[in-house]
Design an enzyme around this catalytic site. Structure first.
Site, mmCIF file in Angstrom:
data_model
loop_
_atom_site.group_PDB
_atom_site.id
_atom_site.type_symbol
_atom_site.label_atom_id
_atom_site.label_comp_id
_atom_site.label_asym_id
_atom_site.label_seq_id
_atom_site.Cartn_x
_atom_site.Cartn_y
_atom_site.Cartn_z
ATOM 1 N N GLU A 29 0.834 -1.209 0.000
ATOM 2 C CA GLU A 29 0.000 0.000 0.000
ATOM 3 C C GLU A 29 0.867 1.257 0.000
ATOM 4 O OE1 GLU A 29 -2.806 -0.810 -0.872
ATOM 5 O OE2 GLU A 29 -2.871 -2.873 -0.138
ATOM 6 N N TYR A 56 -1.557 -7.947 -11.158
ATOM 7 C CA TYR A 56 -0.608 -7.865 -10.049
ATOM 8 C C TYR A 56 0.711 -8.564 -10.380
ATOM 9 C CZ TYR A 56 -4.233 -6.245 -6.763
ATOM 10 O OH TYR A 56 -5.203 -5.515 -6.115
HETATM 11 N N1 BES Z 1 -5.816 -1.188 -4.634
HETATM 12 C C1 BES Z 1 -5.887 -2.500 -4.126
HETATM 13 C C2 BES Z 1 -7.250 -2.879 -3.617
HETATM 14 C C3 BES Z 1 -8.351 -2.928 -4.661
HETATM 15 C C4 BES Z 1 -8.112 -3.334 -5.945
HETATM 16 C C5 BES Z 1 -9.629 -2.591 -4.303
HETATM 17 C C6 BES Z 1 -9.136 -3.361 -6.879
HETATM 18 C C7 BES Z 1 -10.659 -2.633 -5.214
HETATM 19 C C8 BES Z 1 -10.402 -3.017 -6.518
HETATM 20 C C9 BES Z 1 -4.880 -2.727 -3.000
HETATM 21 O O1 BES Z 1 -3.694 -2.034 -3.161
HETATM 22 C C10 BES Z 1 -4.521 -4.188 -3.014
HETATM 23 O O2 BES Z 1 -4.017 -4.639 -3.994
HETATM 24 N N2 BES Z 1 -4.786 -4.900 -1.923
HETATM 25 C C11 BES Z 1 -4.506 -6.311 -1.802
HETATM 26 C C12 BES Z 1 -3.303 -6.560 -0.965
HETATM 27 C C13 BES Z 1 -2.016 -6.607 -1.688
HETATM 28 C C14 BES Z 1 -0.889 -6.932 -0.730
HETATM 29 C C15 BES Z 1 -1.991 -7.529 -2.861
HETATM 30 C C16 BES Z 1 -5.668 -6.968 -1.095
HETATM 31 O O3 BES Z 1 -6.529 -6.245 -0.586
HETATM 32 O O4 BES Z 1 -5.704 -8.178 -1.033
HETATM 33 ZN ZN ZN Z 2 -2.543 -2.686 -4.774
#
Ligand code: BES
Ligand code: ZN
Length: 612
Positions: free
Chosen positions: A317, A402
C-alpha cells in the site's frame, strides 16, 4: 537547463507575472481517454475541485448534505451516481450565489449506476448537488457497536475503488479525472472522523465537526472516510496508526518498521510527496487486505500476526504512493499499471528492509498463486490489458495485473540491468506525477527511453498467458516448504526447524486434498494450526479442513467466518464448502447468520458463490 523552446517563450509572461499554481493541480490531458465505466464527459466539462459537506447519521445509515464542484467547460456537466437520492441541484458563476438547476437523472445500470446531467449556462463555474445516500450504498459499511472491537459505538467506513465512490458522492468517477477536495464532516460529538486528506486533529479530543483538505489532485476512487471510536498513535516522525483502542498496541508493535519502509521507498523512487503516511487498521469486516487511500492506507486487522510476517501488505500500500496515487491508471483496463508496478515496488521495499531471501520467497509464492489462478481464467482474462466493456471492473481484479504485471517489470529489469531500470522508474514517476495515463502512454515513454529494447512489450500486454521468456523466480525457502509437504503427503516425517511463518503457509498450500483423517489430526497436533494467530495460516488450514471434513476445526471455521470479512479468505472457504451438498447447506446457514458482518461488496460476492 535546456534552452527555452518557442512554446515555452509564449508562456514566459505568464510564468513571470502570475503566481504559479501548484503543478499537481494543472496537469490535465488535452484529451481524456474513453472510460467505459463512467458517464462523465470530461472533454466537454469536468470537475477540478470538490467541497463535501456531509452529516453522518448512524440511525438511518445515511450521509446527507451537499457537494459543491468547481468546474471547467461548457454546455453541461455529467456526474456518476449510484443509489443516491438527489434533493436538488444548483449552479453558480462565482461560488457565492447559487441558482436552481434543471438536472436530469438517467436510468440506472446495475454496474455503472445512473448519470446525473446538469445543464450549464455561460459563465457557470460551480455546481452544487444536495443529496442523501442509500443505506445500501455499495461504498459504505455501517457497523453496529457489536461488530467493533470496543462494542460501544457504531462505525462507518468507505471503499471507493474501483467505481463505488459514486454511491456516496455524485462525482465524475473515472480514474482519468483528478480533483483536489475539501470536506466538512459532522458526526455525533464522541466520534472521530478521518479521511484520505490533511487532518490536523490527529490527537485532539473528538468534537464531532471535522475539516479536511486534500490539496493534491487525486482520482475520486481515492476519496475515503472512516468514522468511529478511533484513536491515533505515532510510529515515526511522518508515520502513525489509527485504530480502535483495543488494537492500538498490537498495531503499533506490528508496524514498527513503517518509518524505515518509507525511507527505503524514498531512496529507491524519490521523495514521498504526500506529507504524512498513516495507517488505519479497520474492524475485521474490511472486505480487502489494504486500500492505498492517500496519506491514510486502510488495512485489514488480519495482518496483525504478532511477528511482522504479513507486513508486506503495508509495503504494497505504501508503494502505491508512487504507483497508483502519483501515476494513476487512466482506465480500469490499465489496472496493471497500478498493481503490477506496486507489486514490483513492494518487492523492492521488502528486499531493502527484510532482505532478498524474504522478498524472493514472497514473489515466488505469488507466482505460484498466479499460475494456479491463470489455469481457471478465460484466456482473454490473462492479458495485462483486459477489455472490460460491458463488464464489471472487478472482473479485471485477478492476480494477472498484479503478478504478471510485476513479472513484466522484472523482465525489463533483467534486460536493462538494475541501475538503468531504476533510473527509468524514478524518471517515470517524476514525469507522470499527478497524471493518469494509459498503457499506450507508458509504452511510448519506455520505447522513447530505450529505443533498442528487445522485450516484446505488445506480447506481454495483449497475449494471453505468460511469455516463454518470463523470468523464473526461485526461492530455496519456498522449495524447502513444498518439498516437506510432498514428504508429509507420502507418509514421511517432516523437518520444519527454523521455518518462517510464510514457509508454514506454503507448506499448507502445497498439501494435496487427499490426506487421511489421521494425517490431518497429526498435523494439527504437531503444529496447532486450528489455534494459529496468523490469519493466512489459519485460512489455509481451514480450507484444508473443509476439503477433508476435519471436524475438530469446525468451531474455528465458524468463528473465523463470523468475524472476518476479507474476501481473499472467505470466498475460497465458502466456495470449498459449496462443493458438497452438506457443505452447501452449512455454508448457506453460516452466511445467513453472518451476512450482517460482511461489507456489501463481500456479501454480494458470497451470495454469487452460493447461488451457483
Ligand atoms: N488497490 C488495491 C485494492 C483494490 C483493488 C480494491 C481493486 C478494489 C479493486 C490494493 O492495493 C490491493 O491490492 N490490496 C490487496 C493486498 C495486496 C498486498 C496484494 C488486497 O486487498 O488483497
Ligand atoms: Zn494494490
Amino acid at each position: 537547463m535546456r534552452p527555452l523552446s518557442d512554446r515555452a517563450l509564449l508562456f514566459l509572461p505568464f510564468l513571470l507575472f502570475s503566481c504559479a499554481p501548484k503543478l499537481e493541480e494543472v496537469k490535465a490531458p488535452l484529451n481524456f481517454p474513453t472510460d467505459v465505466h463512467s458517464y462523465a464527459q470530461p472533454n466537454e466539462a469536468r470537475v477540478t475541485h470538490s467541497f463535501l459537506d456531509l452529516s453522518v447519521d448512524f440511525n438511518t445509515k445515511t450521509l446527507t448534505g451537499s457537494v459543491t464542484h468547481t468546474l471547467t467547460g461548457t454546455n453541461k456537466i455529467v456526474l456518476d451516481t449510484r443509489d443516491l437520492t438527489i434533493a436538488r441541484t444548483e449552479t453558480s458563476t462565482d461560488g457565492q450565489t447559487f441558482a436552481p438547476a434543471q438536472h436530469t437523472l438517467g436510468a440506472s445500470d446495475p454496474i455503472l449506476g445512473a448519470p446525473l446531467t446538469i445543464p450549464l449556462a455561460s459563465g457557470d463555474r460551480f455546481v452544487r448537488v444536495h443529496y442523501t445516500t442509500s443505506p445500501k450504498a455499495v461504498a459504505l459499511q455501517w457497523l453496529e457497536p457489536s461488530q467493533t472491537a470496543g462494542k460501544r459505538a457504531p462505525y462507518l467506513y468507505t471503499q471507493g475503488q474501483p467505481i463505488y465512490t459514486r454511491s456516496w458522492i455524485p462525482v465524475q468517477d473515472s480514474p482519468s479525472i483528478r480533483i483536489t477536495y475539501k470536506a466538512r464532516i459532522r458526526t455525533q460529538p464522541n466520534f472521530f472522523a478521518v479521511m484520505s486528506a490533511n487532518n490536523d486533529q490527529r490527537t485532539a479530543a473528538p468534537t464531532g465537526d471535522y475539516s479536511f483538505d486534500m490539496t493534491q489532485a487525486v482520482p475520486p476512487y481515492l476519496i475515503a472516510l472512516a468514522v468511529g471510536e478511533i484513536q491515533f498513535r505515532l510510529i515515526g516522525g511522518r508515520t502513525g496508526v489509527y485504530t480502535e483502542k483495543a488494537m492500538l498496541d498490537a498495531s503499533a508493535r506490528e508496524f514498527t518498521d513503517l518509518e524505515n519502509m518509507l525511507s527505503a521507498a524514498e531512496r529507491l523512487y524519490g521523495t514521498y510527496r504526500w506529507d504524512r503516511y498513516d495507517l488505519l487498521v479497520l474492524p475485521p469486516s474490511f472486505p480487502i487486505g489494504g486500500m492505498e487511500n492517500p496519506r491514510l492506507t486502510f488495512a485489514t486487522p488480519t495482518i496483525l500476526a504478532g511477528d511482522k510476517s504479513l507486513v508486506s501488505l503495508v509495503s504494497h500500500e505504501l508503494a502505491h504512493s508512487w504507483s497508483g496515487n502519483l501515476v494513476t491508471n487512466a482506465t480500469w483496463s490499465d489496472f496493471w499499471l497500478n498493481e503490477g508496478f506496486t507489486v514490483y515496488v513492494e518487492r523492492r521495499i521488502q528486499e531493502e528492509i527484510y532482505g532478498v531471501q524474504q522478498s524472493e520467497m514472497e514473489f515466488a509464492i505469488e507466482v505460484d498463486e498466479l499460475k494456479k489462478e491463470m489455469a481457471t481464467l478465460k484466456p482473454e482474462d490473462t492479458r495485462l490489458h483486459v477489455d472490460l466493456k460491458g463488464r464489471d471492473p472487478e472482473d479485471g481484479v485477478t492476480l494477472v495485473p498484479y503478478v504478471k504485471g510485476a513479472l513484466l517489470l522484472r523482465a525489463l529489469e533483467q534486460e536493462l540491468g538494475r541501475e538503468r531500470w531504476d533510473a527509468f522508474v524514478r524518471s517515470y514517476f517524476d514525469k507522470f506525477a499527478f497524471q493518469s495515463i494509459t498503457t499506450a502512454t507508458f509504452e511510448s515513454y519506455l520505447k522513447e527511453q530505450f529505443p533498442n529494447l528487445k522485450l516484446d512489450f505488445k506480447q506481454w500486454i495483449y497475449s494471453p498467458g505468460l511469455p516463454a521468456s518470463t523470468p523464473v523466480i526461485k526461492s530455496l525457502l519456498l522449495e524447502a516448504a513444498t518439498e516437506q509437504a510432498a514428504r508429509f503427503a507420502a507418509g514421511k516425517p517432516v523437518e520444519t526447524r527454523d521455518w518462517l511463518s510464510l514457509q508454514y503457509l506454503s507448506f499448507l498450500r502445497a498439501l494435496p486434498p487427499t490426506l487421511t483423517a489421521a494425517q490431518m489430526a497429526a498435523l494439527d497436533q504437531q503444529f496447532r494450526f486450528t489455534q494459529s494467530k496468523n490469519s493466512e495460516i489459519l485460512a489455509a488450514w481451514l480450507l484444508l479442513s473443509v476439503q477433508h471434513n476435519y471436524t475438530p476445526a469446525s468451531a474455528a471455521l465458524e468463528d473465523f467466518l463470523s468475524r472476518v470479512g476479507r474476501q481473499k479468505f472467505i470466498k475460497p472457504l465458502y466456495q470449498e464448502l459449496a462443493k458438497t451438498p452438506a457443505g452447501k447447506t452449512r455454508a448457506a446457514a453460516l452466511f445467513a447468520k453472518y451476512k450482517p458482518n460482511y461489507h456489501p461488496i463481500a456479501a454480494a460476492a458470497v451470495e454469487a458463490i452460493l447461488k451457483k
